[in-house]
Design an enzyme around this catalytic site. Sequence first.
Site, PDB file in Angstrom:
ATOM      1  CE  LYS A 173      -1.915  -4.660  13.116  1.00 54.79           C
ATOM      2  NZ  LYS A 173      -2.933  -3.763  13.660  1.00 54.79           N
ATOM      3  N   GLY A 174      -1.902  -7.676   7.049  1.00 53.22           N
ATOM      4  CA  GLY A 174      -2.809  -8.091   5.989  1.00 53.22           C
ATOM      5  C   GLY A 174      -2.627  -9.509   5.465  1.00 53.22           C
ATOM      6  CD  GLU A 231       1.903  -7.234   1.001  1.00 51.79           C
ATOM      7  OE1 GLU A 231       1.286  -7.725   1.960  1.00 51.79           O
ATOM      8  OE2 GLU A 231       2.514  -6.143   1.072  1.00 51.79           O
ATOM      9  CG  ASP A 232      -2.294  -7.679   2.190  1.00 53.28           C
ATOM     10  OD1 ASP A 232      -1.283  -7.211   1.621  1.00 53.28           O
ATOM     11  OD2 ASP A 232      -2.915  -7.049   3.062  1.00 53.28           O
ATOM     12  CG  ASP A 261      -2.611   0.363  -4.430  1.00 54.37           C
ATOM     13  OD1 ASP A 261      -3.337   0.248  -5.413  1.00 54.37           O
ATOM     14  OD2 ASP A 261      -2.559   1.411  -3.746  1.00 54.37           O
ATOM     15  CE  LYS A 318      -6.493  -2.158  -4.912  1.00 57.45           C
ATOM     16  NZ  LYS A 318      -6.557  -0.983  -4.007  1.00 57.45           N
ATOM     17  CG  PHE A 345     -10.123   0.646  -0.128  1.00 57.02           C
ATOM     18  CD1 PHE A 345      -8.849   1.185  -0.210  1.00 57.02           C
ATOM     19  CD2 PHE A 345     -10.486  -0.029   1.028  1.00 57.02           C
ATOM     20  CE1 PHE A 345      -7.954   1.069   0.849  1.00 57.02           C
ATOM     21  CE2 PHE A 345      -9.596  -0.152   2.095  1.00 57.02           C
ATOM     22  CZ  PHE A 345      -8.334   0.400   1.998  1.00 57.02           C
ATOM     23  CG  ASP A 397      -6.598  -2.759   7.354  1.00 56.17           C
ATOM     24  OD1 ASP A 397      -5.782  -3.046   6.450  1.00 56.17           O
ATOM     25  OD2 ASP A 397      -6.506  -1.714   8.027  1.00 56.17           O
ATOM     26  NE  ARG A 446      -6.001  -5.937  10.132  1.00 60.18           N
ATOM     27  CZ  ARG A 446      -5.148  -5.390   9.263  1.00 60.18           C
ATOM     28  NH1 ARG A 446      -4.901  -5.981   8.125  1.00 60.18           N
ATOM     29  NH2 ARG A 446      -4.552  -4.246   9.544  1.00 60.18           N
TER      30      ARG A 446
HETATM   31  P1  IMP Z   1       1.498  -0.433  -2.083  1.00 55.87           P
HETATM   32  O1  IMP Z   1       2.749  -0.038  -1.373  1.00 55.87           O
HETATM   33  O2  IMP Z   1       0.797   0.750  -2.662  1.00 55.87           O
HETATM   34  O3  IMP Z   1       1.700  -1.532  -3.090  1.00 55.87           O
HETATM   35  O4  IMP Z   1       0.496  -0.947  -1.004  1.00 55.87           O
HETATM   36  C1  IMP Z   1       0.695  -2.110  -0.368  1.00 55.87           C
HETATM   37  C2  IMP Z   1      -0.112  -2.250   0.895  1.00 55.87           C
HETATM   38  O5  IMP Z   1      -1.211  -1.330   0.991  1.00 55.87           O
HETATM   39  C3  IMP Z   1      -0.750  -3.614   0.913  1.00 55.87           C
HETATM   40  O6  IMP Z   1       0.106  -4.535   1.506  1.00 55.87           O
HETATM   41  C4  IMP Z   1      -1.993  -3.380   1.724  1.00 55.87           C
HETATM   42  O7  IMP Z   1      -1.699  -3.579   3.088  1.00 55.87           O
HETATM   43  C5  IMP Z   1      -2.356  -1.946   1.463  1.00 55.87           C
HETATM   44  N1  IMP Z   1      -3.420  -1.883   0.438  1.00 55.87           N
HETATM   45  C6  IMP Z   1      -3.291  -1.656  -0.887  1.00 55.87           C
HETATM   46  N2  IMP Z   1      -4.478  -1.678  -1.515  1.00 55.87           N
HETATM   47  C7  IMP Z   1      -5.395  -1.915  -0.555  1.00 55.87           C
HETATM   48  C8  IMP Z   1      -6.830  -2.087  -0.579  1.00 55.87           C
HETATM   49  O8  IMP Z   1      -7.528  -2.005  -1.611  1.00 55.87           O
HETATM   50  N3  IMP Z   1      -7.405  -2.350   0.628  1.00 55.87           N
HETATM   51  C9  IMP Z   1      -6.691  -2.442   1.784  1.00 55.87           C
HETATM   52  N4  IMP Z   1      -5.374  -2.321   1.845  1.00 55.87           N
HETATM   53  C10 IMP Z   1      -4.725  -2.049   0.687  1.00 55.87           C
HETATM   54 MG    MG Z   2       0.025  -5.641   3.230  1.00 52.18          MG
END
Ligand code: IMP
Ligand code: MG
Length: 179
Positions: free
Chosen positions: A42-43, A98-99, A102, A130, A151, A158, A164
């Site tokens: 949903k982000g 994408e939002d 990470d 990040k 975070f 969220d 959100r």
């Molecule tokens: P990844 O798979 O580790 O790259 O994470 C991706 C997903 O984790 C993102 O699409 C976000 O929905 C969530 N996410 C990563 N970092 C944060 C954060 O700092 N706050 C909230 N959601 C996060």
């Molecule tokens: Mg996301």
Amino acid sequence: MREDVAEILFSEKQIQEKVNEIGKQITEEYKDKELVLIGVLKGANVFMSDLMRKIDLPVIIDFMAVSSYGLSTQSSGVVKILKDLDQSIEDKHVLIVEDIIDTGLTLHYLCDNLLSRNPKSLKICTLLDKPERRKVELKVDYKGFNIPDEFIIGYGIDYAEKYRNLPFVASLKREVYEK
Ligand code: IMP
Ligand code: MG
């Protein structure tokens, strides 16, 4: 809700300016092409709805929902598709919206999955990144801002499904997610 904000990193105005910039760039680079925008729920919902209105092309939009975090703040690396696309992307120019990236595990999985459906092209657009946290290599084609390893909440993003609707991007107070 606002008492849980540690620091506002990007204001509504800063985000809007960045979204305009990215929208313009996409408009130029996809001229004369049919573009499918795929929002990751949903982000990315808020970013997607602002961004698509800044793209001056006949785009098609679709959404996918994936889970990677559950309710915790750590990525598990396990990605589950909760909602798939409504339409085929075969032979289409596809841009994932994408939002925040990470570890990159979610998008890595998603790209593999979408590439197996034979799109004409596949690119990635994220509002936040990040880069220090990356566990897998990922080419990010359009990016709003790099952020430190904190975070983040707001503008669609969220913590445990909350925050959100904050109109800005902020860091969350440690005591909120460490309690
Ligand atoms: P990844 O798979 O580790 O790259 O994470 C991706 C997903 O984790 C993102 O699409 C976000 O929905 C969530 N996410 C990563 N970092 C944060 C954060 O700092 N706050 C909230 N959601 C996060
Ligand atoms: Mg996301």
